[in-house]
Design a protein around this motif. Structure first.
Motif: not given
Length: 432
Positions: A123-125, A127, A340, A428, A432
Motif C-alpha cells: 500500500p502507498s503509505e 512504500r 506513488d 486492482e 488492495s
C-alpha cells in the motif's frame, strides 16, 4: 530477498571486481585510459539495448500479468552471463564486453519487472519503508558476498586457490549462484498477476498490444505532469548515480589506488549503506520524500567535487562512506515516489517507460565520462562533468508537486484507448 539476491551482481561485478578484471585481464595490452573508456562505452551499449526492450516488455507484463515469469527469464540470462566472465582470458575484452552487455540486459530488465511489483504488493503509505528495507537487504546481501569474494581474491591460498586470478574467476561464478539461490523465493512464491486483457492473445498478439500501449504511454504521459517532471529529474540524477557506481573503481585504479583498497572501500560502502538506507527511509516519512531526496543528491554533488581532487587511498575510503550514506536511500526513495505517482493499473508499462527513458539518458553519463577521459587523457575531468547531471536533476525535482501527482494518479485512463478489452478489476483486487 530479490534485492539481497541481485545486489551481489551490483557490488561484486559492476562496482568492485569487473572494472579491475576488465582493465588488468580482459583489456590486457590496452592503455589504461583506453580500457576505462571501452568499459564505459560497453555500459552505454548495454543500457541502450535495455532501453529498447524495457517498455515493450513492461506493457506486455501488464497485459499478460506475467511479471514474475518475465523477471525469472531475465534473471536467468543475467546469472548465466555473470558466470561466463570466469571463462574470459587475457586480451578478450570483446568477449568480456559482450558478456557485460548480456548481464546488463538480464540485471536491468529483471529490475524493471521487480520495481513495478512494489505498487502491486505494498500500500502507498508503506512504500517508502518497504522500498528502503529492500535496498537495505541488498546492501547486506551484496556486502556479505563481496567480503567472501575479497577473501577469494586477496587470500586465495586460504581457499586452496592458485592465485588471485583464480579467485576472481570463482567470484564471478559465486555471484551467479548467489543470485540464483536467493531469487528462488520471488520466482517460486510470488504469483503472476491476473491478466488485464480479456482477449486470449498469443505471443504476437501481446507484442502488438504492447506496441499500442507504448504509443499510448507517450501520448498520455502529459496527463500526469508531476510524474513526468519526476521522471525527467530522475533521468539526470540517476545518470550521475549510475556513472559513479559503474566507474568509481576503474577511476580509482586509473589514478593509482591499489586493488585491495578499492575493493575494501566498496565493502565499507555496503555496510554503511545498510543502516543509512533504513534511516533515510524513515527520514522520508518524517521530512517528506522529496526533501530527503534533494538532500541526498546534494551530498552526491559534494562526492563528485571531492572525487575530482582525490589522490590517496584514504580519500577513496572517505568517499566510499559518503556514497554509502546516500546511495541506497536516494534510489529507494526514488522508486517509492515514482510508484506513488503512477496509476496502479499501469505500473509495468510506466516503469517500462521510466526504464527506456532513464536508460537512454544513462547512456550519456558513462559516454561523457569515457569520451572526456579519452580526449583529454585525464579521467578527473570526466568525473567532474557529473556535477551537471546532479544539478539539472535537483533543479527539475524542485518543481515536482508530490501531493498533486498522487491525485493525478487516481484518474484512470480509458483502457479502450489502446484498442483492448481490459480486466482492471482483477489487477486492482491484487493491489488492495
Amino acid at each position: 530477498m530479490y534485492d539481497w539476491a541481485n545486489s551481489a551482481y551490483a557490488t561484486t561485478v559492476l562496482a568492485a571486481v569487473l572494472p579491475i578484471f576488465y582493465s588488468s585481464v580482459a583489456a590486457d595490452g590496452l592503455p589504461k585510459n583506453t580500457a576505462a573508456s571501452y568499459l564505459a562505452y560497453t555500459h552505454a551499449i548495454g543500457m541502450a539495448l535495455v532501453a529498447l526492450l524495457s517498455p515493450l516488455l513492461g506493457a506486455v507484463s501488464d497485459l499478460s500479468g506475467k511479471k514474475t515469469s518475465l523477471l525469472t527469464c531475465f534473471s536467468l540470462l543475467g546469472m548465466a552471463a555473470t558466470a561466463g566472465f570466469a571463462l574470459v582470458e587475457r586480451g578478450d575484452w570483446l568477449i568480456a564486453s559482450t558478456l557485460l552487455v548480456l548481464s546488463t540486459i538480464g540485471f536491468a530488465g529483471s529490475n524493471s519487472f521487480y520495481d513495478s511489483m512494489l505498487p502491486d504488493l505494498v500500500p502507498s503509505e508503506k512504500r517508502d519503508e518497504i522500498s528502503a528495507k529492500g535496498y537495505a537487504a541488498g546492501y547486506v546481501g551484496g556486502g556479505l558476498l563481496l567480503a567472501v569474494n575479497l577473501v577469494m581474491i586477496q587470500m586465495p591460498s586460504v581457499l586452496g586457490l592458485s592465485d588471485s586470478l583464480a579467485g576472481t574467476r570463482l567470484a564471478f561464478i559465486s555471484v551467479g549462484l548467489w543470485w540464483l539461490v536467493f531469487a528462488l523465493p520471488i520466482m517460486r512464491r510470488v504469483p503472476n498477476l491476473p491478466r488485464q486483457s480479456k482477449e486470449n492473445l498469443n505471443a504476437a498478439g501481446y507484442m502488438r498490444a504492447g506496441v499500442q500501449r507504448i504509443a499510448g504511454t507517450y501520448r498520455d504521459i502529459r496527463r500526469y505532469p508531476q510524474l513526468f517532471k519526476l521522471i525527467a529529474a530522475f533521468w539526470f540524477y540517476n545518470d550521475g548515480i549510475n556513472t559513479i557506481i559503474l566507474m568509481a573503481t576503474i577511476y580509482g585504479a586509473t589514478i593509482g589506488i591499489g586493488t585491495s583498497d578499492l575493493i575494501l572501500a566498496l565493502l565499507i560502502t555496503q555496510f554503511v549503506g545498510f543502516p543509512s538506507t533504513l534511516l533515510l527511509g524513515k527520514a522520508a516519512g518524517r521530512l517528506g520524500a522529496k526533501r530527503t531526496l534533494i538532500i541526498s543528491l546534494l551530498v552526491y554533488v559534494l562526492i563528485v567535487a571531492l572525487g575530482f581532487g582525490m589522490t590517496k587511498a584514504v580519500h577513496f575510503y572517505a568517499l566510499a562512506i559518503l556514497v554509502g550514506l546516500v546511495q541506497g536511500g536516494s534510489q529507494s526513495i526514488s522508486r517509492a515516489m515514482l510508484s506513488d505517482l503512477m496509476p496502479a493499473h499501469r505500473t509495468g508499462e510506466l516503469f517500462g517507460f521510466v526504464n527506456i527513458t532513464s536508460k537512454f539518458s544513462s547512456i550519456f553519463g558513462p559516454f561523457v565520462f569515457g569520451l572526456v577521459g579519452q580526449l583529454t587523457g585525464s579521467q578527473r575531468l570526466g568525473i567532474l562533468s557529473l556535477i551537471l547531471f546532479f544539478g539539472l536533476g535537483i533543479a527539475i525535482l524542485l518543481k515536482v508537486n508530490v501531493e498533486q501527482g498522487k491525485k493525478d494518479s487516481l484518474v484512470k485512463t480509458e483502457p479502450g484507448s489502446y484498442g483492448l478489452k481490459s480486466d482492471t478489476d482483477g489487477a486492482e483486487g491484487f493491489v488492495s
